[in-house]
Design a protein around this motif. Sequence first.
Motif, mmCIF file in Angstrom:
data_model
loop_
_atom_site.group_PDB
_atom_site.id
_atom_site.type_symbol
_atom_site.label_atom_id
_atom_site.label_comp_id
_atom_site.label_asym_id
_atom_site.label_seq_id
_atom_site.Cartn_x
_atom_site.Cartn_y
_atom_site.Cartn_z
ATOM 1 N N ARG A 27 16.441 10.444 -14.058
ATOM 2 C CA ARG A 27 16.141 10.441 -15.490
ATOM 3 C C ARG A 27 17.437 10.262 -16.283
ATOM 4 O O ARG A 27 18.119 11.219 -16.608
ATOM 5 N N ILE A 28 17.751 9.024 -16.577
ATOM 6 C CA ILE A 28 18.992 8.695 -17.265
ATOM 7 C C ILE A 28 18.676 8.026 -18.597
ATOM 8 O O ILE A 28 18.122 6.934 -18.622
ATOM 9 N N ILE A 29 19.027 8.699 -19.690
ATOM 10 C CA ILE A 29 18.859 8.111 -21.017
ATOM 11 C C ILE A 29 19.983 7.116 -21.254
ATOM 12 O O ILE A 29 19.769 5.962 -21.604
ATOM 13 N N ALA A 30 21.182 7.591 -21.055
ATOM 14 C CA ALA A 30 22.370 6.759 -21.194
ATOM 15 C C ALA A 30 23.513 7.487 -20.505
ATOM 16 O O ALA A 30 23.473 8.702 -20.315
ATOM 17 N N ILE A 31 24.509 6.726 -20.127
ATOM 18 C CA ILE A 31 25.685 7.294 -19.469
ATOM 19 C C ILE A 31 26.876 7.195 -20.398
ATOM 20 O O ILE A 31 27.127 6.143 -20.982
ATOM 21 N N ASN A 32 27.600 8.265 -20.511
ATOM 22 C CA ASN A 32 28.808 8.285 -21.330
ATOM 23 C C ASN A 32 29.972 7.855 -20.442
ATOM 24 O O ASN A 32 30.172 6.685 -20.184
ATOM 25 N N THR A 33 30.715 8.774 -19.929
ATOM 26 C CA THR A 33 31.845 8.420 -19.074
ATOM 27 C C THR A 33 31.451 8.481 -17.600
ATOM 28 O O THR A 33 30.521 9.178 -17.211
ATOM 29 N N MET A 34 32.168 7.731 -16.799
ATOM 30 C CA MET A 34 32.062 7.782 -15.344
ATOM 31 C C MET A 34 33.489 7.915 -14.815
ATOM 32 O O MET A 34 34.419 7.332 -15.399
ATOM 33 N N ARG A 45 41.551 20.102 -7.846
ATOM 34 C CA ARG A 45 40.918 18.817 -8.088
ATOM 35 C C ARG A 45 41.583 18.156 -9.289
ATOM 36 O O ARG A 45 41.840 18.811 -10.295
ATOM 37 N N GLU A 46 41.872 16.861 -9.163
ATOM 38 C CA GLU A 46 42.488 16.137 -10.270
ATOM 39 C C GLU A 46 41.677 14.895 -10.622
ATOM 40 O O GLU A 46 41.028 14.293 -9.757
ATOM 41 N N ALA A 47 41.743 14.529 -11.886
ATOM 42 C CA ALA A 47 41.093 13.300 -12.326
ATOM 43 C C ALA A 47 41.945 12.111 -11.902
ATOM 44 O O ALA A 47 43.142 12.081 -12.171
ATOM 45 N N VAL A 48 41.335 11.157 -11.254
ATOM 46 C CA VAL A 48 42.040 9.972 -10.778
ATOM 47 C C VAL A 48 41.875 8.814 -11.756
ATOM 48 O O VAL A 48 42.839 8.164 -12.139
ATOM 49 N N ALA A 49 40.632 8.564 -12.143
ATOM 50 C CA ALA A 49 40.350 7.433 -13.029
ATOM 51 C C ALA A 49 39.064 7.701 -13.789
ATOM 52 O O ALA A 49 38.111 8.251 -13.218
ATOM 53 N N ILE A 50 39.061 7.336 -15.063
ATOM 54 C CA ILE A 50 37.904 7.537 -15.933
ATOM 55 C C ILE A 50 37.631 6.224 -16.657
ATOM 56 O O ILE A 50 38.566 5.543 -17.088
ATOM 57 N N ILE A 51 36.337 5.911 -16.816
ATOM 58 C CA ILE A 51 35.969 4.753 -17.617
ATOM 59 C C ILE A 51 34.886 5.182 -18.604
ATOM 60 O O ILE A 51 33.925 5.855 -18.238
ATOM 61 N N THR A 52 35.073 4.814 -19.858
ATOM 62 C CA THR A 52 34.120 5.196 -20.893
ATOM 63 C C THR A 52 32.991 4.173 -20.996
ATOM 64 O O THR A 52 33.012 3.129 -20.355
ATOM 65 N N SER A 53 32.035 4.471 -21.862
ATOM 66 C CA SER A 53 30.899 3.557 -22.068
ATOM 67 C C SER A 53 31.347 2.240 -22.689
ATOM 68 O O SER A 53 30.661 1.231 -22.545
ATOM 69 N N SER A 54 32.495 2.258 -23.349
ATOM 70 C CA SER A 54 33.038 1.029 -23.932
ATOM 71 C C SER A 54 34.071 0.376 -23.022
ATOM 72 O O SER A 54 34.789 -0.522 -23.447
ATOM 73 N N SER A 55 34.123 0.861 -21.785
ATOM 74 C CA SER A 55 34.997 0.306 -20.735
ATOM 75 C C SER A 55 36.477 0.566 -20.939
ATOM 76 O O SER A 55 37.306 -0.113 -20.344
ATOM 77 N N SER A 56 36.816 1.540 -21.753
ATOM 78 C CA SER A 56 38.205 1.990 -21.800
ATOM 79 C C SER A 56 38.493 2.796 -20.540
ATOM 80 O O SER A 56 37.630 3.545 -20.074
ATOM 81 N N THR A 57 39.684 2.633 -20.008
ATOM 82 C CA THR A 57 40.016 3.301 -18.758
ATOM 83 C C THR A 57 41.269 4.149 -18.886
ATOM 84 O O THR A 57 42.150 3.864 -19.710
ATOM 85 N N ASN A 58 41.330 5.185 -18.064
ATOM 86 C CA ASN A 58 42.517 6.024 -17.947
ATOM 87 C C ASN A 58 42.745 6.316 -16.479
ATOM 88 O O ASN A 58 41.776 6.557 -15.736
#
Length: 119
Positions: A27-34, A45-58
Motif C-alpha cells: 500500500r504505497i501512496i507515494a514515496i518520499n526519499t529512498m 549504522r551510517e547513511a551511505v546514499a539518499i535520493i529524494t523524490s525530485s532525484s536530488s542525491t547525497n
Amino acid sequence: QVQLVESGGGLVQAGGSLRLSCAASGRIIAINTMGWYRQAPGKQREAVAIITSSSSTNYVDSVKGRFTIPRDNAKNTVYLQMNSLKPEDTAVYYCNVRIVVPGGWSDYWGQGTQVTVSS
C-alpha cells in the motif's frame, strides 16, 4: 502494509563492483526519499546514499565518486551501484524507503544484505 525486498549483495574483490536493488511493494501512496545505509561490525549504522523524490542525491564522503543511487519510480525500486569497492565498504547494507501516509510519512527498512570486499 509495505514490504521491501533487497537483493544483490555478495563477495567481491577490492576494485570490483556490485549493484544492490531494493523493491518496495504494498500500500504505497507515494514515496518520499529512498536510501541506503550500512552497518559494519562494531560500528553504528551510517547513511551511505539518499535520493529524494525530485532525484536530488547525497552521499557520505567516503563513497563519493564511487557509488551512485539511481531510482526507478515506476517500479518503486532504488539501486546502489557500487564501483571501485574497498575492504572498508564491507558491511550489511539496508535500504530505507520513506512512504507518504495520511498526516505525514512512515519509514520502512529492508532485511539487509551482506557486502564483503576482500583485499
